[in-house]
Design a protein around this motif. Structure first.
Motif, PDB file in Angstrom:
ATOM      1  N   GLY A 211      54.724 100.476 -55.952  1.00  0.00           N
ATOM      2  CA  GLY A 211      55.537 101.680 -56.074  1.00  0.00           C
ATOM      3  C   GLY A 211      55.523 102.614 -54.884  1.00  0.00           C
ATOM      4  N   VAL A 212      54.726 102.327 -53.846  1.00  0.00           N
ATOM      5  CA  VAL A 212      54.703 103.166 -52.643  1.00  0.00           C
ATOM      6  C   VAL A 212      56.097 103.133 -51.999  1.00  0.00           C
ATOM      7  N   PRO A 213      56.637 104.283 -51.602  1.00  0.00           N
ATOM      8  CA  PRO A 213      58.005 104.283 -51.063  1.00  0.00           C
ATOM      9  C   PRO A 213      58.112 103.553 -49.727  1.00  0.00           C
ATOM     10  N   TRP A 214      59.161 102.763 -49.595  1.00  0.00           N
ATOM     11  CA  TRP A 214      59.550 102.166 -48.320  1.00  0.00           C
ATOM     12  C   TRP A 214      60.610 103.060 -47.686  1.00  0.00           C
ATOM     13  N   LEU A 215      60.430 103.355 -46.392  1.00  0.00           N
ATOM     14  CA  LEU A 215      61.354 104.219 -45.678  1.00  0.00           C
ATOM     15  C   LEU A 215      62.020 103.447 -44.541  1.00  0.00           C
ATOM     16  N   PRO A 216      63.319 103.612 -44.353  1.00  0.00           N
ATOM     17  CA  PRO A 216      63.940 103.046 -43.148  1.00  0.00           C
ATOM     18  C   PRO A 216      63.596 103.910 -41.946  1.00  0.00           C
ATOM     19  N   MET A 217      63.544 103.309 -40.764  1.00  0.00           N
ATOM     20  CA  MET A 217      63.318 104.063 -39.537  1.00  0.00           C
ATOM     21  C   MET A 217      64.025 103.363 -38.383  1.00  0.00           C
ATOM     22  N   ARG A 218      64.651 104.132 -37.548  1.00  0.00           N
ATOM     23  CA  ARG A 218      65.321 103.602 -36.367  1.00  0.00           C
ATOM     24  C   ARG A 218      64.301 102.973 -35.412  1.00  0.00           C
ATOM     25  N   TYR A 219      64.583 101.761 -34.967  1.00  0.00           N
ATOM     26  CA  TYR A 219      63.726 101.144 -33.958  1.00  0.00           C
ATOM     27  C   TYR A 219      64.086 101.738 -32.596  1.00  0.00           C
ATOM     28  N   VAL A 220      63.123 102.417 -31.995  1.00  0.00           N
ATOM     29  CA  VAL A 220      63.307 102.983 -30.665  1.00  0.00           C
ATOM     30  C   VAL A 220      62.467 102.167 -29.687  1.00  0.00           C
ATOM     31  N   PRO A 221      63.088 101.439 -28.778  1.00  0.00           N
ATOM     32  CA  PRO A 221      62.299 100.573 -27.900  1.00  0.00           C
ATOM     33  C   PRO A 221      61.500 101.360 -26.871  1.00  0.00           C
ATOM     34  N   PHE A 222      60.247 100.975 -26.736  1.00  0.00           N
ATOM     35  CA  PHE A 222      59.422 101.430 -25.620  1.00  0.00           C
ATOM     36  C   PHE A 222      58.831 100.191 -24.983  1.00  0.00           C
ATOM     37  N   ASN A 223      59.165  99.968 -23.733  1.00  0.00           N
ATOM     38  CA  ASN A 223      58.717  98.764 -23.029  1.00  0.00           C
ATOM     39  C   ASN A 223      57.820  99.081 -21.840  1.00  0.00           C
ATOM     40  N   GLY A 224      57.301 100.301 -21.807  1.00  0.00           N
ATOM     41  CA  GLY A 224      56.494 100.708 -20.671  1.00  0.00           C
ATOM     42  C   GLY A 224      57.331 101.469 -19.665  1.00  0.00           C
ATOM     43  N   GLY A 225      56.653 102.112 -18.758  1.00  0.00           N
ATOM     44  CA  GLY A 225      57.342 102.878 -17.716  1.00  0.00           C
ATOM     45  C   GLY A 225      57.199 102.204 -16.362  1.00  0.00           C
ATOM     46  N   ALA A 226      58.166 102.396 -15.505  1.00  0.00           N
ATOM     47  CA  ALA A 226      58.119 101.823 -14.155  1.00  0.00           C
ATOM     48  C   ALA A 226      59.182 102.497 -13.308  1.00  0.00           C
ATOM     49  N   LEU A 227      58.989 102.452 -11.995  1.00  0.00           N
ATOM     50  CA  LEU A 227      60.018 102.887 -11.059  1.00  0.00           C
ATOM     51  C   LEU A 227      61.104 101.822 -11.054  1.00  0.00           C
ATOM     52  N   LEU A 228      62.297 102.184 -11.480  1.00  0.00           N
ATOM     53  CA  LEU A 228      63.371 101.203 -11.569  1.00  0.00           C
ATOM     54  C   LEU A 228      63.882 100.834 -10.188  1.00  0.00           C
ATOM     55  N   PRO A 229      64.161  99.549  -9.957  1.00  0.00           N
ATOM     56  CA  PRO A 229      64.770  99.150  -8.682  1.00  0.00           C
ATOM     57  C   PRO A 229      66.163  99.747  -8.564  1.00  0.00           C
ATOM     58  N   SER A 230      66.649  99.905  -7.340  1.00  0.00           N
ATOM     59  CA  SER A 230      67.934 100.579  -7.124  1.00  0.00           C
ATOM     60  C   SER A 230      69.078  99.866  -7.817  1.00  0.00           C
ATOM     61  N   TRP A 231      69.014  98.524  -7.911  1.00  0.00           N
ATOM     62  CA  TRP A 231      70.119  97.794  -8.533  1.00  0.00           C
ATOM     63  C   TRP A 231      70.255  98.124 -10.020  1.00  0.00           C
ATOM     64  N   ALA A 232      69.144  98.538 -10.643  1.00  0.00           N
ATOM     65  CA  ALA A 232      69.191  98.840 -12.074  1.00  0.00           C
ATOM     66  C   ALA A 232      70.018 100.086 -12.373  1.00  0.00           C
ATOM     67  N   MET A 233      70.265 100.913 -11.356  1.00  0.00           N
ATOM     68  CA  MET A 233      71.035 102.138 -11.542  1.00  0.00           C
ATOM     69  C   MET A 233      72.523 101.933 -11.260  1.00  0.00           C
ATOM     70  N   ARG A 234      72.895 100.742 -10.844  1.00  0.00           N
ATOM     71  CA  ARG A 234      74.296 100.470 -10.520  1.00  0.00           C
ATOM     72  C   ARG A 234      74.912  99.501 -11.519  1.00  0.00           C
ATOM     73  N   ARG A 235      76.168  99.718 -11.860  1.00  0.00           N
ATOM     74  CA  ARG A 235      76.888  98.794 -12.725  1.00  0.00           C
ATOM     75  C   ARG A 235      77.087  97.471 -11.989  1.00  0.00           C
TER      76      ARG A 235
END
Length: 406
Positions: A211-235
């Motif tokens: 009977g313990v309630p089950w709650l939905p929760m949005r999955y928010v991804p966390f994959n660690g932090g890093a300095l992004l390469p320049s190409w990652a900022m361009r389409r």
């Protein structure tokens, strides 16, 4: 309020807790993440205070050595049965044996008011029981939940799936040692982070057993932090494909068939971003011109502009791709990877390949289909919208804090 977050020592096991811990800190609560091995460094780099609950050994390194047939000898630094679990490749029982005592001690020293533990971390559940404070159980997988039939007793599941049932010998022994008997933690709620169309919840519902309630929760991804390469900022000017086999497969014998996947994708008119910090890529040199080794790069920093991700079926990788609405091609490894692949294929947000008959031509054909057929992108966008509509980690923390405050 002081909140203890026990976490098993693996990227895919610990990182899903980080957004909840951030939400708690942002709300003004004190938090402490209790883990061990390399995850102490990863957790600290996420900006959280961390304690090492089993500093005697690196359980991750021991498991990798065990997979190669190399183990240590019994000594006073490890509890009895430690090396048997390493040799048997039973990681979750090993984590339970090694981490329970230290997690309980950390909770007492921290004077925890709430314990937030994952369904796949029995040490956290045992610690919550021993501490006797309210607790919140978090499903941190998109492949399975304790809501699913047959998962709570784990009778037909492999030792790498993540569930250590209460009648497992290691749990029974710890319960006897700690004097817990058959007591269960004081659960305020359980969380299922999956989208409704992937087995999750459209709204709150009581557990069918207790009977313990089950709650939905949005999955928010966390994959660690890093300095992004320049190409990652361009389409990108042409399709960008992320290729990753996660953090475990590259360390194990065989490596997950990375060479075949590189060969398959290299002939596509696309840029292949190889997110891999573990594999010795010299064995594949010279790399094709359109394959770009990126080392460690957070998926949350690059998936936004990817047309496809090709991966091993890890739950965190699968969930991150769902969050960003990116079609997936999964070549499943062990653990729960096949379940992730099945859910992705059934929901029509991607395709799965048979790892036992890994063939470059077949992989290439599947990738071409995923890039060409609009239906995969449309279905992935629908799942992304489902997830965005679910309660945030901050909303969950606020609800639980209000319940404790009365």
């Amino acid at each position: 309020m002081r909140i203890l977050f026990p976490a098993a020592p693996g990227y895919g096991l610990m990182l899903p807790l980080v957004p909840l811990a951030w939400a708690a800190r942002a709300a003004g609560h004190e938090v402490l993440l209790a883990t061990t091995a390399y995850m102490t460094k990863v957790a600290a780099e996420s900006g959280l205070p961390v304690t090492d609950v089993f500093p005697a050994r690196d359980v991750g390194e021991d498991l990798v050595a065990g997979a190669a047939g190399e183990t240590g000898a019994d000594d006073d630094a490890v509890p009895p049965g430690y090396w048997d679990l390493v040799r048997g490749m039973r990681p979750f029982e090993l984590f339970t044996l090694a981490m329970t005592g230290g997690t309980i001690a950390a909770g007492r020293e921290f004077d925890a008011d709430l314990v937030v533990f994952c369904s796949d971390h029995a040490a956290g559940k045992l610690a919550a029981t021993a501490l006797g404070v309210p607790s919140l159980e978090v499903g941190n997988r998109v492949s399975w939940s304790m809501r699913d039939e047959g998962f709570r007793d784990a009778k037909n599941l492999n030792a790498r799936m993540g569930i250590v049932p209460d009648d497992a010998p290691v749990v029974r022994a710890l319960r006897d040692e700690l004097g817990l008997g058959d007591r269960q933690p004081h659960l305020l709620a359980r969380i299922d982070p999956r989208a409704p169309s992937l087995g999750g919840l459209a709204g709150e519902e009581p557990d069918a057993v207790d009977g313990v309630p089950w709650l939905p929760m949005r999955y928010v991804p966390f994959n660690g932090g890093a300095l992004l390469p320049s190409w990652a900022m361009r389409r990108p000017q042409r399709p960008r494909i992320c290729l990753t086999l996660g953090t475990v497969a590259p360390l194990l014998p065989g490596g997950g068939g990375l060479g075949t996947l590189i060969q398959a994708l290299a002939e596509l008119d696309a840029d292949i971003v190889l997110a891999d910090a573990e594999t010795d890529l010299s064995q594949f040199e010279p790399l094709p011109e359109n394959v770009h080794p990126a080392g460690f790069v957070p998926l949350s920093g690059i998936l936004r502009d990817c047309s496809l991700i090709v991966h091993h079926g890890g739950s965190g990788t699968t969930a991150s791709a769902l969050h960003y609405g990116v079609p997936q091609l999964i070549v499943p490894g062990g653990a729960d990877n096949e379940l992730c692949a099945q859910r992705v294929a059934d929901r029509k947000v991607g395709l799965a390949a048979d790892p036992s008959t890994l063939d470059a031509d077949a992989i290439r054909e599947l990738a071409e289909r995923l890039l060409a057929e609009e239906s995969f992108r449309q279905e992935a966008a629908e799942v992304r919208a489902e997830m965005a509509a679910q309660p945030s980690p901050a909303a969950i923390i606020d609800r639980i804090a209000a319940e404790i405050a009365g």
